[in-house]
Design a protein around this motif. Structure first.
Motif, PDB file in Angstrom:
ATOM      1  N   ILE B 251       0.855  -1.193   0.000  1.00 54.39           N
ATOM      2  CA  ILE B 251       0.000   0.000   0.000  1.00 54.39           C
ATOM      3  C   ILE B 251       0.884   1.235   0.000  1.00 54.39           C
ATOM      4  CG2 ILE B 251      -1.811   1.257   1.234  1.00 54.39           C
ATOM      5  CD1 ILE B 251      -2.564  -1.476   2.529  1.00 54.39           C
ATOM      6  N   ASP B 252       0.650   2.108  -0.963  1.00 54.94           N
ATOM      7  CA  ASP B 252       1.428   3.346  -1.050  1.00 54.94           C
ATOM      8  C   ASP B 252       0.802   4.385  -0.122  1.00 54.94           C
ATOM      9  OD1 ASP B 252       2.684   5.749  -1.789  1.00 54.94           O
ATOM     10  OD2 ASP B 252       3.089   4.980  -3.796  1.00 54.94           O
ATOM     11  N   LEU B 253       1.522   4.741   0.918  1.00 51.36           N
ATOM     12  CA  LEU B 253       1.017   5.731   1.874  1.00 51.36           C
ATOM     13  C   LEU B 253       1.707   7.073   1.696  1.00 51.36           C
ATOM     14  CD1 LEU B 253       0.737   3.563   5.117  1.00 51.36           C
ATOM     15  CD2 LEU B 253      -1.090   4.267   3.604  1.00 51.36           C
ATOM     16  N   GLY B 254       2.311   7.260   0.542  1.00 51.63           N
ATOM     17  CA  GLY B 254       2.968   8.542   0.290  1.00 51.63           C
ATOM     18  C   GLY B 254       4.334   8.620   0.934  1.00 51.63           C
ATOM     19  N   PRO B 255       4.937   9.809   0.878  1.00 46.84           N
ATOM     20  CA  PRO B 255       6.336   9.917   1.303  1.00 46.84           C
ATOM     21  C   PRO B 255       6.541  10.117   2.804  1.00 46.84           C
ATOM     22  CG  PRO B 255       5.570  11.986   0.355  1.00 46.84           C
ATOM     23  CD  PRO B 255       4.426  11.034   0.282  1.00 46.84           C
ATOM     24  N   THR B 258       5.735   9.369   8.968  1.00 43.41           N
ATOM     25  CA  THR B 258       4.836   9.516  10.115  1.00 43.41           C
ATOM     26  C   THR B 258       3.469   8.904   9.784  1.00 43.41           C
ATOM     27  OG1 THR B 258       5.937  11.593  10.549  1.00 43.41           O
ATOM     28  CG2 THR B 258       3.939  11.170  11.792  1.00 43.41           C
ATOM     29  N   THR B 259       3.028   9.103   8.565  1.00 43.32           N
ATOM     30  CA  THR B 259       1.754   8.500   8.140  1.00 43.32           C
ATOM     31  C   THR B 259       1.876   6.977   8.141  1.00 43.32           C
ATOM     32  OG1 THR B 259       1.382  10.422   6.747  1.00 43.32           O
ATOM     33  CG2 THR B 259       0.003   8.512   6.307  1.00 43.32           C
ATOM     34  N   LEU B 261       3.740   5.198  10.082  1.00 41.87           N
ATOM     35  CA  LEU B 261       3.697   4.752  11.473  1.00 41.87           C
ATOM     36  C   LEU B 261       2.293   4.896  12.051  1.00 41.87           C
ATOM     37  CD1 LEU B 261       7.113   6.145  12.720  1.00 41.87           C
ATOM     38  CD2 LEU B 261       6.442   3.746  12.607  1.00 41.87           C
ATOM     39  N   ALA B 262       1.586   5.947  11.632  1.00 42.16           N
ATOM     40  CA  ALA B 262       0.203   6.115  12.092  1.00 42.16           C
ATOM     41  C   ALA B 262      -0.645   4.944  11.601  1.00 42.16           C
ATOM     42  CB  ALA B 262      -0.364   7.438  11.578  1.00 42.16           C
ATOM     43  N   ALA B 263      -0.426   4.553  10.353  1.00 43.57           N
ATOM     44  CA  ALA B 263      -1.187   3.427   9.797  1.00 43.57           C
ATOM     45  C   ALA B 263      -0.794   2.125  10.496  1.00 43.57           C
ATOM     46  CB  ALA B 263      -0.936   3.325   8.298  1.00 43.57           C
ATOM     47  N   SER B 265       0.384   1.883  13.578  1.00 41.35           N
ATOM     48  CA  SER B 265      -0.120   1.968  14.944  1.00 41.35           C
ATOM     49  C   SER B 265      -1.611   1.679  15.010  1.00 41.35           C
ATOM     50  CB  SER B 265       0.176   3.361  15.497  1.00 41.35           C
ATOM     51  OG  SER B 265      -0.380   3.527  16.750  1.00 41.35           O
ATOM     52  N   SER B 266      -2.335   2.096  13.970  1.00 40.78           N
ATOM     53  CA  SER B 266      -3.787   1.891  14.003  1.00 40.78           C
ATOM     54  C   SER B 266      -4.210   0.609  13.289  1.00 40.78           C
ATOM     55  CB  SER B 266      -4.507   3.103  13.400  1.00 40.78           C
ATOM     56  OG  SER B 266      -4.035   3.366  12.104  1.00 40.78           O
ATOM     57  N   GLN B 268      -3.664  -0.505  10.237  1.00 47.80           N
ATOM     58  CA  GLN B 268      -4.015  -0.498   8.810  1.00 47.80           C
ATOM     59  C   GLN B 268      -2.979  -1.212   7.964  1.00 47.80           C
ATOM     60  OE1 GLN B 268      -4.664   3.911   8.903  1.00 47.80           O
ATOM     61  NE2 GLN B 268      -6.342   3.385   7.537  1.00 47.80           N
ATOM     62  N   LEU B 282       9.256   8.663  17.867  1.00 47.55           N
ATOM     63  CA  LEU B 282       7.856   8.259  17.706  1.00 47.55           C
ATOM     64  C   LEU B 282       7.744   6.732  17.756  1.00 47.55           C
ATOM     65  CD1 LEU B 282       4.896   8.865  17.075  1.00 47.55           C
ATOM     66  CD2 LEU B 282       5.479   8.980  14.660  1.00 47.55           C
ATOM     67  N   LEU B 286       5.597   3.953  20.561  1.00 50.94           N
ATOM     68  CA  LEU B 286       4.439   3.149  20.169  1.00 50.94           C
ATOM     69  C   LEU B 286       4.523   1.772  20.830  1.00 50.94           C
ATOM     70  CD1 LEU B 286       4.197   4.096  16.383  1.00 50.94           C
ATOM     71  CD2 LEU B 286       2.904   5.029  18.304  1.00 50.94           C
TER      72      LEU B 286
END
Lengths: 315, 533
Positions: B251-255, B258-259, B261-263, B265-266, B268, B282, B286
Motif C-alpha cells: 500500500i502506497d502511503l505517500g512519502p 509519520t503517516t 507509522l500512524a497506519a 499503529s492503528s 491499517q 515516535l 508506540l
C-alpha cells in the motif's frame, strides 16, 4: 438580465478564461520539446529515441498547431497517458476528483453546519459569554494551520487514544472512519473563519432598523433570526463558503498527502513531483474549471439570497 | 579439521583449503570463513549453505494477508531498477541465481551449486532442475544466458553492465548447467548475482514485466497501480518451498513516514518499508509495534565531479574534506546512531573493509589549500540534494554548509524533491547521493568509482585505482582481500572525491504479529519466510 442570458454571458467568459489559461499552461510545459521528450521517455532514453518520438507525435510542427491539436484533444477527452501512473489521464483524474469531492463534501458539511451555526449563535447575542467562548474557539481553530492540526489530531486520536485510523487510503473501499480525520482537519480550519465572518455579519444585521422594527412589533425571536436576519446576514458567509469550494476540491494537497488520501490534491502533488507534464496540464485545466464553475454558482446563489443584486451587475 | 564439501560434488577449490587452514589456526573468524567459502560454492558439513529463511523461534503458521506500506513505483524491467522498493516487488515473483542472506552468506537459489575454476575465470553454475516458470516452462541455461546478455549488451543502460563487465562469455554445458567465463578473476561473482538488478526474467521477456508477469517466484502479481497498491498472491504450483502468506498487499502511503507509522499503529498495515532517524522517538513511543534496526553500509556521499570546476583542482576537494566535520554530521544529522566514516566509502560491516586512519579536521590547512588554489578570498559552490531517504540528508548538508563556512567556502544548498533529484543525481557537479548497502566494499567501488563505470557519478578515473580494485576482486581469502583493499581505499581517500561522513543505521517497524521478518542490510526482502501469528 434574464437567467438565460446571464448564464450565456458567464459561460462565454468562462470559455475565454479557460482558453487563456490553457494557452499559458501549454506554453509553460511544452514550449521546449526536448524537455518534453526527456520527461515522457525518461532520462535513460537515447537521443535517437527522443528524436523519433518527437517526430512521431508531431512535436516538430509549429507551436500554434501543436497547441490547437492539444486543445482539441482536451476538449474531446483525449488527455493522453500519464507518464508516472502509466494509465490514461481521464481514467485517473475523474475518480480522484470524485474522491476529493467526497472529502470536500464532508468538510463543507462541517464548515457550514458548525461555522454558520456558531456564527449565528454568537452574533445573536453579541458580547455575551457564549459569544466570547465561540469567538475564542474560532480564533484558535483559524490560527492553527491545517498541517499543524493534522499532526495534533493524529497525535490525539491515532497515537494516543487509538480511536481512529492514521491513513485514509480507502484502498479497501469507502470507510467512514478513514474520512473522519481529514474532514475534521479541513472543517476546523475553515469553520472558525466562517463563524467569525458570520458573527460579524449577523451583528451588523441585528442592529439594522428593520430588525429593530420587527422586535418592536413583537415578532418571535426565532422568526426574526430565521426570516429577517439570516438571509441578509448570509451574503458574506456565502462568499467565504464559495471561495472554499475550489480550494477544497483541488487545493487540499497538504491534507491529502498527510493522510495518504488518494484525491485530486495528492494527484497533482504526485504529478508535479514526478514531472508528469500531461497530468499536470490536465490537473491545472480541471482546477481552473472548478474555480470558474464555482464562481458561476456563487453568483447564482447571491442572486437567490438577495434579489436586489442584479445578475447582470455581478456578471 | 572441518568437513568441507561443494554443493556440486566437485573437488573443493584450493583456496577453500587454504582458508580452512587459516580458520583452524584462528587467523580467520567463522563468519568470514563461511562467507568466503560460500563464494566458492563450498559448505562446511554440507549444510551451512542450505536455505535457512525462517530465523523464527515458533512454528510458522500458513495463511493470511500481509499489508506492507511501501512506495509503489512503476516496474517494467528489473535490470533497470533504481529503487530497492521496486526491486522488492519483483522479488515476490522473480528469483535470482543466488541468494545473499542477512548475514551476507551466499546461498543456493535458482542455481543450486557453483564451482569456480582455480584461477576464478570460469564459473560453472548448476541450475535447480525443479525450477519452473509460472507459465509451465522449465528454468533453463537459455534463461540465464538471455538475462546476462541483456545486462552486458553494448546498448544496455543497466548498472549491471558495469557490475558484470568482466563476463566475456557464456555457454550452456548441460540441460541444467551453464558456464560463465570472465576476462579477469572475480571471486565474489555469486554474491554479485543477488544485486537488486539481477532478477531473472523469462527468455521471452519483451521489456514490460507487468504486462506478462511470468516468474519463477512463490507469489504471482495480481494488481499493480502505481502510487496506490500492488497485490501478490501465493502460487500453489511454486517449485520450491511454498510461502506462508496467502497474499501480500503493498500500500502506497505517500512519502511521509509519520503517516506510515500512524497506519501501523492503528492496524491499517502490518509492516513499513523503512523509517528514519526523524521517526525514531515516535517509534519508541508506540507500544504495539516491534522495531527492527541493524548495521549496514547505507550512507550518503557528497561527491564532487573531478572534471568540473572548481572540483577539478584536488586542492579544492581536499580543502572541502579537511573543513568537514564528519563527527558533527553524524551527531547532529543522524543523532549519533551510525558509524563515523572517513571519506572512502567502504564500511566496517563489509567483509573486505580495511580500516584507514581517520582524517583529522584541519580548517587552517583547508584555508591554506584554498589560497594555494587561487581562492584566498573564499569560494562559492552549490550542493544539490533530494532528501531521497528523508530530511536527515538535508540536515547533513546543512552541517557541512556550516563547517565549510569556517574555511571561507560558501555553500548554497539546492534542495529538490526526491523525484526531481534522481534524474540528475549523476549530472550535478556537487551532489549528495544516498548509496545503499552492498555486501562488499569492492562491489560499491566497482559501480561507483571504476573509470567509466555506469554509476560513476564523480567521474573519478584512475588506472591505478582500477588495477588495485581488479587485484582485490580476484582474491577469495578474506584477509588477503582486506589487505588488497587498503590500496583501493587509500587511492580513493587521497584523491578527495567525496565527503562521506557516516554510515546510517537502517531501521523499520512491524506489527507484533509479523514473524520471520529479518532486516536485510540491503533492504532486499524475500516475503516467503514471513508469517502472521
Amino acid at each position: 438580465m434574464t437567467l438565460g442570458s446571464f448564464l450565456l454571458r458567464k459561460t462565454a467568459v468562462a470559455i475565454l478564461t479557460m482558453l487563456t489559461v490553457s494557452f499559458l499552461i501549454f506554453l509553460a510545459f511544452e514550449v521546449n520539446v526536448a524537455d518534453v521528450a526527456v520527461k515522457v521517455l525518461g532520462q535513460y532514453s537515447t537521443p535517437d529515441q527522443r528524436t523519433a518520438w518527437l517526430a512521431e507525435n508531431g512535436y516538430y510542427d509549429p507551436f500554434v498547431i501543436r497547441y490547437l491539436r492539444w486543445l482539441g484533444g482536451f476538449v474531446t477527452g483525449d488527455w493522453g497517458l500519464s507518464t508516472f501512473f502509466r494509465v490514461p489521464i481521464t481514467s485517473i483524474v475523474f475518480p480522484r476528483l470524485g474522491a476529493s469531492a467526497l472529502l470536500a463534501g464532508g468538510a463543507l458539511l462541517v464548515i457550514v453546519v458548525f461555522g454558520l451555526g456558531l456564527g449565528i449563535l454568537a452574533g445573536m447575542r453579541a458580547g455575551s459569554l457564549l459569544d466570547r467562548v465561540i469567538s475564542v474557539f474560532s480564533v484558535i481553530t483559524t490560527s492553527i494551520p491545517d498541517f499543524a492540526s493534522a499532526v495534533f489530531l493524529s497525535g490525539i486520536f491515532v497515537f494516543w487514544l487509538g480511536l481512529l485510523p492514521g491513513a485514509s487510503t480507502m484502498i479497501s473501499g469507502f470507510s467512514l472512519r478513514e474520512l473522519i480525520l481529514p474532514v475534521l482537519v479541513l472543517g476546523l480550519y475553515s469553520m472558525g473563519y466562517l463563524a467569525r465572518i458570520t458573527r460579524a455579519s449577523m451583528v451588523e444585521v441585528m442592529g439594522t432598523h428593520y430588525i429593530r422594527t420587527a422586535r418592536l412589533k413583537g415578532a418571535n425571536p426565532a422568526r426574526i433570526v430565521l426570516r429577517h436576519a439570516m438571509r441578509n446576514a448570509l451574503i458574506t458567509p456565502v462568499t467565504v463558503i464559495m471561495l472554499q469550494l475550489p480550494w477544497l476540491l483541488s487545493g487540499v494537497i497538504v491534507i491529502e498527502v498527510f493522510y495518504a488520501y488518494k484525491g485530486f490534491g495528492s494527484l497533482l502533488y504526485d504529478a508535479a513531483l514526478n514531472q508528469d507534464i500531461y497530468l499536470v496540464e490536465a490537473c491545472a485545466m480541471v482546477s481552473v474549471l472548478v474555480v470558474v464553475l464555482s464562481q458561476i454558482l456563487s453568483d447564482l446563489i447571491y442572486g437567490w439570497l438577495n434579489p436586489r443584486i442584479s445578475l447582470g451587475a455581478k456578471a | 579439521m572441518n568437513d568441507l564439501e561443494t554443493l556440486s560434488g566437485a573437488p573443493v577449490h584450493p583456496a577453500a583449503r587454504r582458508m580452512e587452514t587459516d580458520f583452524n589456526a584462528g587467523r580467520m573468524d567463522r563468519r568470514s570463513f563461511l562467507r568466503a567459502l560460500s563464494w566458492l560454492g563450498v559448505a562446511v558439513g554440507g549444510a551451512s549453505l542450505m536455505p535457512d529463511l525462517a530465523h523464527a523461534q515458533a512454528t510458522p503458521k500458513d495463511g493470511g494477508t500481509l499489508r506492507f506500506a511501501c512506495q509503489i513505483q512503476e516496474i517494467t524491467d528489473p535490470m533497470m531498477s533504481q529503487w530497492i522498493e521496486a526491486s522488492n516487488l519483483y522479488r515476490n515473483s522473480l528469483e535470482f541465481l543466488t541468494w545473499v542472506d542477512a548475514d551476507n552468506i551466499v546461498r543456493p537459489y535458482l542455481a543450486k551449486a557453483w564451482t569456480p575454476s582455480e584461477d576464478l575465470t570460469f564459473w560453472d553454475f548448476e541450475l535447480d532442475e525443479r525450477a519452473t516458470w509460472s507459465n509451465g516452462d522449465a528454468f533453463t541455461p537459455e534463461d540465464v544466458i538471455f538475462n546476462i546478455n541483456r545486462w552486458i549488451a553494448p546498448d544496455s543502460q543497466s548498472s549491471n553492465k558495469t557490475a558484470f563487465a568482466a563476463i566475456s562469455g557464456m555457454e550452456k554445458t548441460g540441460d541444467h548447467s551453464v558456464r560463465i567465463t570472465l576476462s579477469r578473476p572475480v571471486a565474489s561473482l555469486p554474491e554479485q548475482l543477488y544485486s537488486y538488478t539481477c532478477a531473472m526474467v523469462h527468455r521471452d521477456f519483451t521489456g514490460n514485466w507487468p504486462e506478462n508477469p511470468v516468474g519463477t517466484g512463490p507469489f504471482a502479481l495480481q494488481v499493480i497501480e502505481v502510487g496506490r497498491r500492488a497485490v501478490f498472491t501465493k502460487r500453489p504450483d511454486y517449485w520450491g518451498t511454498p510461502a506462508h502468506l496467502d497474499e501480500i498487499q503493498y500500500i502506497d502511503l505517500g512519502p511521509d513516514v509519520t503517516t506510515h507509522l500512524a497506519a501501523l499503529s492503528s492496524g491499517q498495515v502490518d509492516l513499513i518499508y523503512r523509517a528514519t532517524i526523524a521517526e525514531y522517538d515516535l517509534m519508541q513511543s508506540l507500544p504495539n509495534i516491534q522495531i527492527l534496526s541493524g548495521k549496514s553500509a547505507n550512507t550518503v556521499v557528497m561527491r564532487m565531479q573531478v572534471d568540473q570546476a572548481p572540483f577539478d583542482d584536488i586542492r579544492v576537494r581536499k580543502a572541502i574534506q579537511l573543513a568537514a566535520n564528519n563527527q558533527q554530521m553524524l551527531d547532529i544529522a543522524y543523532r549519533g546512531k551510525g558509524t563515523i566514516a572517513s571519506n572512502y566509502h567502504v564500511s566496517p560491516v563489509q567483509a573486505d573493509y580495511f580500516p584507514l586512519p581517520a582524517m583529522a579536521r584541519d580548517v587552517e590547512q583547508a584555508k591554506a589549500l584554498l589560497a594555494e588554489a587561487g581562492h584566498a578570498d573564499g569560494l562559492a559552490i552549490e550542493l544539490t540534494l533530494g532528501n531521497t531517504q528523508g530530511k536527515w540528508e538535508q540536515d547533513t548538508a546543512q552541517v557541512l554548509q556550516q563547517n565549510l563556512a569556517e574555511a571561507g567556502i560558501q555553500v548554497k544548498l539546492n534542495v529538490l524533491p526526491a523525484t526531481q533529484y534522481w534524474p540528475i543525481w549523476n549530472k550535478v557537479p556537487f551532489g549528495l547521493t544516498y548509496w545503499a548497502h552492498r555486501p562488499l566494499g569492492s562491489m560499491t567501488m566497482d559501480l561507483a568509482y571504476r573509470s567509466g563505470g555506469s554509476w560513476n557519478e564523480s567521474h573519478f578515473a584512475s588506472p591505478e585505482f582500477d588495477a588495485a580494485l581488479d587485484k582485490a576482486m580476484a582474491l577469495v581469502d578474506p584477509e588477503a582481500r582486506k589487505a588488497a583493499m587498503e590500496d583501493v581505499e587509500r587511492i580513493l581517500q587521497d584523491s578527495a572525491v567525496m565527503v562521506q561522513a557516516f554510515w546510517s543505521e537502517p531501521m523499520t517497524a512491524a506489527a507484533q504479529n509479523v514473524q520471520g521478518f529479518v532486516l536485510h542490510p540491503s533492504d532486499y526482502y524475500r516475503m516467503d519466510s514471513i508469517w502472521l501469528s
